[in-house]
Design an enzyme around this catalytic site. Structure first.
Site, PDB file in Angstrom:
ATOM      1  N   ASP A 126     -12.241   6.810   7.037  1.00 27.67           N
ATOM      2  CA  ASP A 126     -11.282   5.729   7.292  1.00 27.67           C
ATOM      3  C   ASP A 126     -10.631   5.923   8.662  1.00 27.67           C
ATOM      4  O   ASP A 126      -9.430   6.118   8.774  1.00 27.67           O
ATOM      5  CB  ASP A 126     -10.216   5.754   6.177  1.00 27.67           C
ATOM      6  CG  ASP A 126      -9.222   4.623   6.304  1.00 27.67           C
ATOM      7  OD1 ASP A 126      -9.568   3.591   6.907  1.00 27.67           O
ATOM      8  OD2 ASP A 126      -8.093   4.774   5.793  1.00 27.67           O
TER       9      ASP A 126
ATOM     10  N   HIS B 291     -11.704   1.698   3.359  1.00 25.99           N
ATOM     11  CA  HIS B 291     -11.179   2.458   2.223  1.00 25.99           C
ATOM     12  C   HIS B 291     -12.166   2.792   1.123  1.00 25.99           C
ATOM     13  O   HIS B 291     -11.771   3.088   0.005  1.00 25.99           O
ATOM     14  CB  HIS B 291      -9.996   1.700   1.608  1.00 25.99           C
ATOM     15  CG  HIS B 291      -8.767   1.827   2.430  1.00 25.99           C
ATOM     16  ND1 HIS B 291      -7.519   1.450   1.987  1.00 25.99           N
ATOM     17  CD2 HIS B 291      -8.579   2.297   3.679  1.00 25.99           C
ATOM     18  CE1 HIS B 291      -6.628   1.679   2.931  1.00 25.99           C
ATOM     19  NE2 HIS B 291      -7.249   2.187   3.972  1.00 25.99           N
TER      20      HIS B 291
ATOM     21  N   ASP C 248      -9.548  -3.224   2.125  1.00 23.62           N
ATOM     22  CA  ASP C 248      -9.557  -2.623   3.458  1.00 23.62           C
ATOM     23  C   ASP C 248     -10.947  -2.033   3.642  1.00 23.62           C
ATOM     24  O   ASP C 248     -11.370  -1.165   2.868  1.00 23.62           O
ATOM     25  CB  ASP C 248      -8.469  -1.551   3.557  1.00 23.62           C
ATOM     26  CG  ASP C 248      -8.372  -0.944   4.955  1.00 23.62           C
ATOM     27  OD1 ASP C 248      -9.427  -0.560   5.503  1.00 23.62           O
ATOM     28  OD2 ASP C 248      -7.260  -0.839   5.485  1.00 23.62           O
TER      29      ASP C 248
ATOM     30  N   GLU D 155      -3.209  -2.809  -2.371  1.00 19.19           N
ATOM     31  CA  GLU D 155      -4.327  -2.190  -1.645  1.00 19.19           C
ATOM     32  C   GLU D 155      -4.597  -0.762  -2.101  1.00 19.19           C
ATOM     33  O   GLU D 155      -3.735   0.108  -2.016  1.00 19.19           O
ATOM     34  CB  GLU D 155      -3.973  -2.182  -0.137  1.00 19.19           C
ATOM     35  CG  GLU D 155      -5.013  -1.526   0.748  1.00 19.19           C
ATOM     36  CD  GLU D 155      -4.583  -1.472   2.213  1.00 19.19           C
ATOM     37  OE1 GLU D 155      -3.400  -1.765   2.514  1.00 19.19           O
ATOM     38  OE2 GLU D 155      -5.424  -1.110   3.054  1.00 19.19           O
TER      39      GLU D 155
ATOM     40  N   HIS E  47      -8.311  -6.279   4.984  1.00 19.03           N
ATOM     41  CA  HIS E  47      -7.903  -5.455   6.106  1.00 19.03           C
ATOM     42  C   HIS E  47      -9.209  -5.088   6.802  1.00 19.03           C
ATOM     43  O   HIS E  47      -9.880  -4.145   6.386  1.00 19.03           O
ATOM     44  CB  HIS E  47      -7.170  -4.194   5.643  1.00 19.03           C
ATOM     45  CG  HIS E  47      -5.718  -4.412   5.400  1.00 19.03           C
ATOM     46  ND1 HIS E  47      -4.849  -3.393   5.118  1.00 19.03           N
ATOM     47  CD2 HIS E  47      -4.966  -5.540   5.416  1.00 19.03           C
ATOM     48  CE1 HIS E  47      -3.629  -3.889   4.958  1.00 19.03           C
ATOM     49  NE2 HIS E  47      -3.680  -5.192   5.131  1.00 19.03           N
TER      50      HIS E  47
ATOM     51  N   ASP F  10      -6.822  -4.474  10.293  1.00 14.94           N
ATOM     52  CA  ASP F  10      -6.076  -3.222  10.129  1.00 14.94           C
ATOM     53  C   ASP F  10      -6.835  -2.064  10.767  1.00 14.94           C
ATOM     54  O   ASP F  10      -7.672  -1.437  10.129  1.00 14.94           O
ATOM     55  CB  ASP F  10      -5.828  -2.929   8.637  1.00 14.94           C
ATOM     56  CG  ASP F  10      -5.011  -1.655   8.439  1.00 14.94           C
ATOM     57  OD1 ASP F  10      -4.465  -1.139   9.438  1.00 14.94           O
ATOM     58  OD2 ASP F  10      -4.919  -1.170   7.294  1.00 14.94           O
TER      59      ASP F  10
ATOM     60  N   LYS G 253      -7.346   2.764  -2.106  1.00 16.04           N
ATOM     61  CA  LYS G 253      -7.954   3.605  -1.075  1.00 16.04           C
ATOM     62  C   LYS G 253      -8.676   4.770  -1.734  1.00 16.04           C
ATOM     63  O   LYS G 253      -8.332   5.146  -2.855  1.00 16.04           O
ATOM     64  CB  LYS G 253      -6.801   4.109  -0.193  1.00 16.04           C
ATOM     65  CG  LYS G 253      -7.166   4.935   0.989  1.00 16.04           C
ATOM     66  CD  LYS G 253      -5.931   5.153   1.871  1.00 16.04           C
ATOM     67  CE  LYS G 253      -6.266   5.970   3.086  1.00 16.04           C
ATOM     68  NZ  LYS G 253      -5.185   6.022   4.065  1.00 16.04           N
TER      69      LYS G 253
ATOM     70  N   TRP H 202       0.876  -1.177   0.000  1.00 14.19           N
ATOM     71  CA  TRP H 202       0.000   0.000   0.000  1.00 14.19           C
ATOM     72  C   TRP H 202       0.904   1.215   0.000  1.00 14.19           C
ATOM     73  O   TRP H 202       1.812   1.310   0.835  1.00 14.19           O
ATOM     74  CB  TRP H 202      -0.920   0.040   1.238  1.00 14.19           C
ATOM     75  CG  TRP H 202      -1.592   1.382   1.336  1.00 14.19           C
ATOM     76  CD1 TRP H 202      -2.608   1.834   0.552  1.00 14.19           C
ATOM     77  CD2 TRP H 202      -1.233   2.475   2.202  1.00 14.19           C
ATOM     78  NE1 TRP H 202      -2.915   3.131   0.883  1.00 14.19           N
ATOM     79  CE2 TRP H 202      -2.085   3.556   1.891  1.00 14.19           C
ATOM     80  CE3 TRP H 202      -0.266   2.641   3.202  1.00 14.19           C
ATOM     81  CZ2 TRP H 202      -2.018   4.781   2.544  1.00 14.19           C
ATOM     82  CZ3 TRP H 202      -0.188   3.861   3.858  1.00 14.19           C
ATOM     83  CH2 TRP H 202      -1.066   4.924   3.532  1.00 14.19           C
TER      84      TRP H 202
ATOM     85  N   ASP I 104     -10.269   3.906  11.200  1.00 16.02           N
ATOM     86  CA  ASP I 104      -9.556   2.779  11.796  1.00 16.02           C
ATOM     87  C   ASP I 104      -9.927   2.526  13.242  1.00 16.02           C
ATOM     88  O   ASP I 104      -9.061   2.261  14.085  1.00 16.02           O
ATOM     89  CB  ASP I 104      -8.042   2.951  11.626  1.00 16.02           C
ATOM     90  CG  ASP I 104      -7.619   2.646  10.195  1.00 16.02           C
ATOM     91  OD1 ASP I 104      -7.936   1.559   9.709  1.00 16.02           O
ATOM     92  OD2 ASP I 104      -6.984   3.511   9.558  1.00 16.02           O
TER      93      ASP I 104
HETATM   94  C1  RNT Z   1      -3.650   2.748   5.037  1.00 17.94           C
HETATM   95  C2  RNT Z   1      -3.760   1.309   4.723  1.00 17.94           C
HETATM   96  C3  RNT Z   1      -2.615   0.460   5.144  1.00 17.94           C
HETATM   97  C4  RNT Z   1      -2.106   0.798   6.528  1.00 17.94           C
HETATM   98  C5  RNT Z   1      -1.113  -0.171   7.085  1.00 17.94           C
HETATM   99  C6  RNT Z   1      -0.406   0.370   8.271  1.00 17.94           C
HETATM  100  O1  RNT Z   1      -4.787   3.466   4.798  1.00 17.94           O
HETATM  101  O2  RNT Z   1      -4.936   0.800   5.264  1.00 17.94           O
HETATM  102  O3  RNT Z   1      -2.951  -0.871   5.034  1.00 17.94           O
HETATM  103  O4  RNT Z   1      -3.151   0.928   7.451  1.00 17.94           O
HETATM  104  O5  RNT Z   1      -0.287  -0.593   6.101  1.00 17.94           O
HETATM  105 ZN    ZN Z   2      -5.218  -1.300   5.157  1.00 19.65          ZN
END
Ligand code: RNT
Ligand code: ZN
Length: 418
Positions: free
Chosen positions: A294, A262, A259, A226, A286, A326, A228, A187, A296
């Site tokens: 996003d 994302h 993810d 990955e 993820h 993630d 986003k 990523w 997290d």
């Molecule tokens: C970032 C991505 C990525 C990171 C990690 C730390 O938006 O989700 O995967 O969170 O690599």
């Molecule tokens: Zn991620």
């Protein structure tokens, strides 16, 4: 009645209830045993890593919260991961980022890294029955800027190409040592904060960089990529968008990483499973929880996550999916965050495995719309929790909320003293 007997009894009842739907709970318990999460190492220390020359967190990533107890070095991180793992039933992988190498006080730039800095991780994995996955790290570095693999400056591009190639070598060595492919995610944060007229050029550079990175075939690792929507500070344009990576993965037979944080807030990551698996070999997940963006947040058993796992199981695709987590939350106990998120993912999986899909599918094909909806509603309230409790009991980990006290004790004895 003793708790163990109660769990046993509840399980027996659940087993009978599910059997009436043609679902075998003993088989599901076995499937759960073979379901391995890839735990992200970066929840333990707010994505800092162990580089001697470490700078601030970059690449549009942010961790909020100041809960005490962040892992400050490799030993603390390993101790925390093992603590979390002791509270999660089953056996699970660990997903490392390149910045979590064992650099032993040495300044090792990203284009100098090699497997020697991960030997102690490989040994640790062996000693602790933990298979490793890997990630290249393009953020938090003086050369990160807004563009890495897509930078118009060839020098910068080459630096990150070299880094990512070296990461593939490391992943391959890990995979070889552990006798199981190491899944390596790429990523990169590349994007533009504001209006730009060079979108085609950036994406062409990214494509060419990836082609160069992936040119060498590796036997013991697998690549995933990955995309986003956007990153903080890079709101106007993302080089590695979903269209870009979906097309790249389909054309080059790469694993696509989904993810769950994302996508646009109303877009369903679950709906992508049956679409992209027609064209890409495998998926990496993820699993995260985007609260309005996003953000997290720690994964919970919410509807989007449940739907994602249902879609994977219904597609018969469990063996084509790698289940990474993630998220990063610095506001609550970090070991607690691992345990809540991992157990939530398992709960989503057990519910999906327990769904009477075969029965409902027949109804759907026969055009029985009302019955399908009714059975799906009923299935939500079947006693899946009794099967999950049994899974915990069988694996000798705390059942239900018992893990809270264990984490409180660890906080008192260990993390609060940091
Ligand atoms: C970032 C991505 C990525 C990171 C990690 C730390 O938006 O989700 O995967 O969170 O690599
Ligand atoms: Zn991620």
């Amino acid at each position: 009645m003793a708790k163990e007997q109660l769990i046993q009894k509840a399980y027996e009842i659940a087993k009978e209830r599910y059997a009436a739907y043609g679902v075998d709970t003993d088989k599901v318990l076995q499937q759960m045993q073979d379901f391995h999460l890839s735990m992200h190492c970066w929840q333990a220390d707010d994505v800092k890593g162990f580089e001697v020359q470490a700078g601030a967190l970059g690449g549009g990533l942010g961790v909020t919260g100041d809960c005490k107890g962040q892992a400050r070095n490799i030993d603390e991180l390993r101790q925390d991961i093992l603590k979390a793992k002791s509270l999660i039933p089953g056996s699970h992988r660990l997903n490392l980022h390149e910045i979590y190498g064992d650099f032993k006080g040495k300044v090792v730039d990203r284009d100098e890294v090699d497997v020697s800095y991960f030997q102690s991780w490989i040994d640790w994995g062996k000693a602790n029955n933990t298979l490793l996955d890997f990630n290249s790290t393009s953020f938090s570095h003086p050369k990160s800027g807004n563009l890495s693999l897509s930078n118009p400056d060839k020098g910068i591009r080459d630096f990150w190409i070299e880094h990512t190639k070296r990461c593939r070598d490391i992943a391959d060595a890990m995979g070889k040592a552990q006798g199981d492919p190491c899944i390596m995610n790429v990523w990169v944060h590349d994007g533009c904060k504001d209006m730009s007229v060079n979108h085609y050029m950036y994406r062409k550079f990214l494509k060419e960089s990836l082609d160069e990175i992936f040119a060498e075939k590796k036997a013991c690792m697998k690549d995933c990529i990955e995309g986003k929507v956007f990153g903080i500070g890079l709101e106007s344009f993302t080089v590695g968008s979903h269209d870009f990576y979906t097309a790249y993965a389909a054309k080059n037979n790469k694993i696509l990483t989904i993810d769950t944080g994302h996508y646009h807030p109303t877009e369903s990551p679950a709906d992508k499973v049956s679409a992209v698996l027609q064209f890409v070999p495998e998926l990496m997940l993820h699993v995260s929880r985007p609260v309005r963006w996003d953000s997290d947040h720690v994964t919970i058993m919410d509807d989007p996550t449940s739907e994602l796992f249902f879609e994977i199981v219904r597609a018969g695709a469990i063996d084509r999916v790698h289940f990474g987590l993630d998220y990063f939350d610095g506001a609550i106990n970090r070991i607690g965050a691992y345990v809540i998120g991992s157990r939530a993912a398992q709960k989503c999986m057990i519910r999906a495995l327990l769904e009477p899909t075969a029965m409902i599918s027949k109804m759907e094909i026969a055009g029985k719309g009302f019955q399908v909806l009714a059975e799906l509603e009923e299935a939500k309230a079947l006693p899946w929790n009794a099967v999950y409790d049994m899974f915990c009991l069988k694996n000798n980990v705390p059942v239900g909320n018992e893990f809270i006290a264990v984490i409180e004790q660890y906080e008192k004895d260990v993390t609060s003293k940091r």
